[in-house]
Design a protein around this motif. Structure first.
Motif, PDB file in Angstrom:
ATOM      1  N   LEU A 112       4.519  22.680 -15.371  1.00 24.81           N
ATOM      2  CA  LEU A 112       5.098  22.626 -16.707  1.00 24.81           C
ATOM      3  C   LEU A 112       4.022  22.769 -17.777  1.00 24.81           C
ATOM      4  CD1 LEU A 112       7.869  21.886 -18.047  1.00 24.81           C
ATOM      5  CD2 LEU A 112       7.104  19.517 -18.007  1.00 24.81           C
ATOM      6  N   GLU A 113       2.909  22.068 -17.562  1.00 24.61           N
ATOM      7  CA  GLU A 113       1.855  22.024 -18.568  1.00 24.61           C
ATOM      8  C   GLU A 113       0.818  23.130 -18.391  1.00 24.61           C
ATOM      9  OE1 GLU A 113       0.788  19.196 -21.378  1.00 24.61           O
ATOM     10  OE2 GLU A 113       2.586  20.432 -21.360  1.00 24.61           O
ATOM     11  N   ILE A 114       0.466  23.397 -17.146  1.00 26.33           N
ATOM     12  CA  ILE A 114      -0.602  24.376 -16.912  1.00 26.33           C
ATOM     13  C   ILE A 114      -0.021  25.553 -16.122  1.00 26.33           C
ATOM     14  CG2 ILE A 114      -3.023  24.664 -16.280  1.00 26.33           C
ATOM     15  CD1 ILE A 114      -3.102  21.514 -16.168  1.00 26.33           C
ATOM     16  N   LYS A 115      -0.345  25.679 -14.853  1.00 25.35           N
ATOM     17  CA  LYS A 115       0.242  26.767 -14.077  1.00 25.35           C
ATOM     18  C   LYS A 115       0.134  26.523 -12.582  1.00 25.35           C
ATOM     19  CE  LYS A 115      -4.043  28.927 -15.148  1.00 25.35           C
ATOM     20  NZ  LYS A 115      -4.821  29.780 -16.010  1.00 25.35           N
ATOM     21  N   VAL A 116       0.768  27.408 -11.828  1.00 23.22           N
ATOM     22  CA  VAL A 116       0.826  27.279 -10.377  1.00 23.22           C
ATOM     23  C   VAL A 116       0.120  28.466  -9.734  1.00 23.22           C
ATOM     24  CG1 VAL A 116       2.383  27.160  -8.385  1.00 23.22           C
ATOM     25  CG2 VAL A 116       3.030  26.080 -10.541  1.00 23.22           C
ATOM     26  N   TYR A 117      -0.791  28.219  -8.814  1.00 22.35           N
ATOM     27  CA  TYR A 117      -1.459  29.279  -8.060  1.00 22.35           C
ATOM     28  C   TYR A 117      -1.874  28.721  -6.703  1.00 22.35           C
ATOM     29  CZ  TYR A 117      -5.357  26.866 -10.317  1.00 22.35           C
ATOM     30  OH  TYR A 117      -6.213  25.909 -10.783  1.00 22.35           O
ATOM     31  N   PRO A 118      -2.091  29.600  -5.708  1.00 27.39           N
ATOM     32  CA  PRO A 118      -2.275  29.128  -4.327  1.00 27.39           C
ATOM     33  C   PRO A 118      -3.442  28.165  -4.128  1.00 27.39           C
ATOM     34  CG  PRO A 118      -1.818  31.458  -4.327  1.00 27.39           C
ATOM     35  CD  PRO A 118      -1.996  31.071  -5.764  1.00 27.39           C
ATOM     36  N   SER A 119      -4.494  28.277  -4.936  1.00 28.25           N
ATOM     37  CA  SER A 119      -5.641  27.395  -4.686  1.00 28.25           C
ATOM     38  C   SER A 119      -5.664  26.209  -5.650  1.00 28.25           C
ATOM     39  CB  SER A 119      -6.943  28.186  -4.782  1.00 28.25           C
ATOM     40  OG  SER A 119      -7.048  28.762  -6.057  1.00 28.25           O
ATOM     41  N   MET A 120      -4.536  25.977  -6.333  1.00 27.50           N
ATOM     42  CA  MET A 120      -4.504  24.893  -7.316  1.00 27.50           C
ATOM     43  C   MET A 120      -4.732  23.506  -6.685  1.00 27.50           C
ATOM     44  SD  MET A 120      -0.370  24.598  -7.991  1.00 27.50           S
ATOM     45  CE  MET A 120      -0.354  23.182  -9.064  1.00 27.50           C
ATOM     46  N   GLY A 121      -4.410  23.397  -5.382  1.00 27.02           N
ATOM     47  CA  GLY A 121      -4.514  22.097  -4.734  1.00 27.02           C
ATOM     48  C   GLY A 121      -5.943  21.652  -4.554  1.00 27.02           C
ATOM     49  N   MET A 122      -6.847  22.612  -4.508  1.00 25.60           N
ATOM     50  CA  MET A 122      -8.252  22.333  -4.214  1.00 25.60           C
ATOM     51  C   MET A 122      -8.866  21.364  -5.226  1.00 25.60           C
ATOM     52  SD  MET A 122     -10.405  23.201  -1.951  1.00 25.60           S
ATOM     53  CE  MET A 122     -12.142  23.320  -1.612  1.00 25.60           C
ATOM     54  N   MET A 123      -9.032  21.825  -6.465  1.00 24.66           N
ATOM     55  CA  MET A 123      -9.704  21.003  -7.474  1.00 24.66           C
ATOM     56  C   MET A 123      -8.852  19.792  -7.867  1.00 24.66           C
ATOM     57  SD  MET A 123     -12.390  20.335  -9.031  1.00 24.66           S
ATOM     58  CE  MET A 123     -13.557  21.686  -8.933  1.00 24.66           C
ATOM     59  N   THR A 124      -7.552  20.018  -8.039  1.00 23.88           N
ATOM     60  CA  THR A 124      -6.669  18.901  -8.405  1.00 23.88           C
ATOM     61  C   THR A 124      -6.723  17.822  -7.321  1.00 23.88           C
ATOM     62  OG1 THR A 124      -5.227  20.722  -9.002  1.00 23.88           O
ATOM     63  CG2 THR A 124      -4.407  18.519  -9.421  1.00 23.88           C
ATOM     64  N   GLY A 125      -6.644  18.270  -6.072  1.00 14.69           N
ATOM     65  CA  GLY A 125      -6.667  17.329  -4.955  1.00 14.69           C
ATOM     66  C   GLY A 125      -7.978  16.568  -4.903  1.00 14.69           C
ATOM     67  N   LEU A 126      -9.081  17.304  -5.055  1.00 14.52           N
ATOM     68  CA  LEU A 126     -10.390  16.647  -5.000  1.00 14.52           C
ATOM     69  C   LEU A 126     -10.531  15.596  -6.083  1.00 14.52           C
ATOM     70  CD1 LEU A 126     -13.173  19.280  -4.214  1.00 14.52           C
ATOM     71  CD2 LEU A 126     -12.640  17.169  -2.991  1.00 14.52           C
TER      72      LEU A 126
END
Lengths: 259, 305
Positions: B221-235
């Motif tokens: 909603l606020e930013i965006k969705v992409y396949p590697s988004m989990g990497m930095m957010t998850g870390l």
């Protein structure tokens, strides 16, 4: 009547045979003592009967049904509970919550509801579930005179009370057989005295008690029948009187004269 | 006046960001609490959840913005949560459970493998171009006392608060929650109390994954969705969990919110260049590890003898 029995139960860890072809029997309604020198395999035998460990060979029967390879939670649900030599309470939970965990599977049973529905209900009616279990748990605390500590964290209880709480938690699962692993360890004579009374009261509830203990006064006083293990083998079985006069037992404890 | 309203502005932004971190951190901490293992695929479960939410929303939202788009938004969010919950449980069954008795390194490596499989599959199936969720309602900011607040920020805060409060109630008060705490304290003893530990572990993965999907959808909603988004957010959420005290649920909430505030205020007030924003989390991690290695709310664990 025999409620629990092992047949040629063997547990080896690599080359070390901790329990070797033990035939052990527990009779309904009695207090059975399991004694023997350190390292005789008593706790290993307990672990193999309660699902914490799996025998290398041999079988375990409970009310005629084989339970040898059953997992711990299933064995508990069938009616076998235990305590540990080194007390294993849920230390970060309150005294009351410890007993409530013991009531876990009893309170979850409701054949009319599907599993998912039960889960949702337990969520929506948090308070209701809490109240029903709460009451049952308090009864067990009263049995042990622990009511006043209900909201303490289990870790903050004095040692003797921790032992009692562990027994209360085990009894909350409504067992037919209760295994106690060295319940008097670390207790002073007066605490041991009150423990003996407690164990008799538990027997009077209709619970069959099996205990490992080094305190011979306790064992000889309250056990109806005693089994002796030495080097993983069952060397004797009988009434306290018979065990006291058994030569093999005396030898196991005191050593042979000419060695 | 200007500086005070500016402060509240950053506070608002920081809380929104922190709330999202907190939701993700909860999954790490709950799984760690029970299995003493870091689920490195958690961020990618989040990514899959946000895609599923985004696709569902696009499929059902219709043309006109209105009440229905708001309802559709929540339906899509729930779809993402359910999908991620099932995915999380499946991953546990297939990739972690068989390794429970292996060395501690084995499930960790397995998790890193799952992480790559998920992000690469997503890139292959859905493309690497980033997507953004269409607004479910008008997002024109309104100002209260000089602080500009967007309706999205309010939505995010409300969702985050509802999730946190219900989770806390569930874990503290419900029967299953009690079983979860017992299992995390001593799995063998919990089994001896008749608790099906495997089931409790599955529930833990399901809840953690659903929370991650929620966070991912809010990020969409606020930013965006992409396949590697989990990497930095998850870390970063993992850092938040460690900072708060890994294994501790309140700690994860606190750690997440603190991290969100640190990042926002770090850029705005301390003058840390925006490009360096992502390093703030890791500097905070190092400082915490040096001063209080068990985390803010963590307990020092004595090694069992």
């Amino acid at each position: 009547m025999i409620v629990l029995e092992t047949k040629k139960l063997t547990r080896a860890y690599g080359g070390v045979v901790a329990v070797s072809e033990v035939d052990f029997q527990v009779k309904d309604g009695l207090i059975t003592g399991l004694i023997g020198p350190n390292g005789a395999g008593k706790t290993t035998l307990f672990n193999n009967m309660t699902g914490l460990d799996t025998p290398t060979s041999g079988q375990v029967f409970y009310n005629g049904e084989e339970i040898t390879n059953k997992s711990a939670h299933r064995i508990c649900r069938l009616g076998i509970a235990r305590t540990f030599q080194n007390i294993r309470l849920f230390k970060e939970l309150s005294v009351l919550e410890n007993v409530m965990v013991g009531l876990h599977f009893k309170t979850g049973k409701d054949p009319l509801k599907g599993r998912l529905k039960a889960a949702v209900d337990s969520y929506l009616h948090v308070r209701t579930e809490y109240d029903a279990t709460h009451e049952k748990a308090m009864k067990w605390l009263e049995f042990f005179g622990l009511s006043e500590f209900a909201d303490e964290l289990a870790r903050n209880l004095p040692y003797g009370h921790q032992r009692e709480l562990e027994i209360a938690r085990a009894l909350a699962t409504d067992p037919q057989i209760l295994f106690l692993d060295e319940p008097a360890a670390g207790m002073n004579p007066s605490e041991t005295e009150s423990l003996m009374n407690t164990i008799r009261r538990i027997r009077d509830l209709g619970v069959t008690v099996v205990l490992i203990e080094h305190d011979m006064k306790l064992v000889m006083n309250i056990c109806d029948t005693i089994t002796v293990l030495n080097y993983g083998r069952n060397i004797a079985q009988g009434t306290p009187e018979e065990i006291r006069n058994n030569e093999q037992v005396i030898e196991a404890y005191l050593g042979k004269e000419e060695e | 006046m200007g500086s005070i309203s500016e402060f509240f502005q950053h506070l608002m932004n920081g809380l929104t960001l922190g709330g999202i971190y907190a939701l993700i951190a909860l999954g790490y901490t709950m799984v760690y609490g029970i299995l003493k293992f870091i689920n490195f695929a958690h961020g990618d479960i989040l990514m899959v959840g946000s895609y599923i939410g985004l696709f569902t929303f696009n499929a059902i939202r219709g043309q006109q913005m209105g009440i229905w788009t708001i309802v559709a938004f929540f339906i899509a969010m729930i779809a993402g949560m359910l999908f991620s919950a099932v995915l999380g449980v499946l991953i546990e069954r297939i990739a972690y459970k068989p390794l429970r008795r292996a060395t501690r390194l084995a499930p960790l490596l397995s998790a890193i493998g799952v992480s790559f499989i998920l992000s690469n599959t997503a890139a292959w199936a859905w493309g690497t171009k980033s997507r953004k969720l269409d607004y479910p309602f008008d997002n024109t900011p309104f100002t209260i006392g000089g602080v500009a607040i967007t309706p999205h920020q309010i939505l995010i805060l409300v969702v985050v608060i509802i999730m946190m409060v219900s989770l806390k109630l569930f874990v503290d008060r419900s029967r299953i929650g009690k079983a979860m705490r017992a299992t995390s304290l001593d799995q063998d003893t919990a089994k001896l109390m008749g608790i099906k530990a495997d089931q409790i572990i599955a529930i833990t993965f399901a809840i953690g994954s659903a929370l991650a999907a929620t966070a991912g959808f809010l990020i969409a909603l606020e930013i965006k969705v992409y396949p590697s988004m989990g990497m930095m957010t998850g870390l970063k959420a993992f850092v938040a969990a460690v900072v708060g005290g890994i294994g501790n649920i309140s700690g994860a909430m606190l750690g997440g919110i603190l991290l969100g505030l640190l990042e926002t205020f770090g850029v705005a007030l301390l003058g840390i260049p925006y490009g360096m924003r992502d390093t703030i989390a890791f500097v905070a991690l190092i400082i915490i590890l040096l001063i209080k290695p068990e985390g803010l709310l963590g307990k020092v664990e004595k090694e069992k003898v």
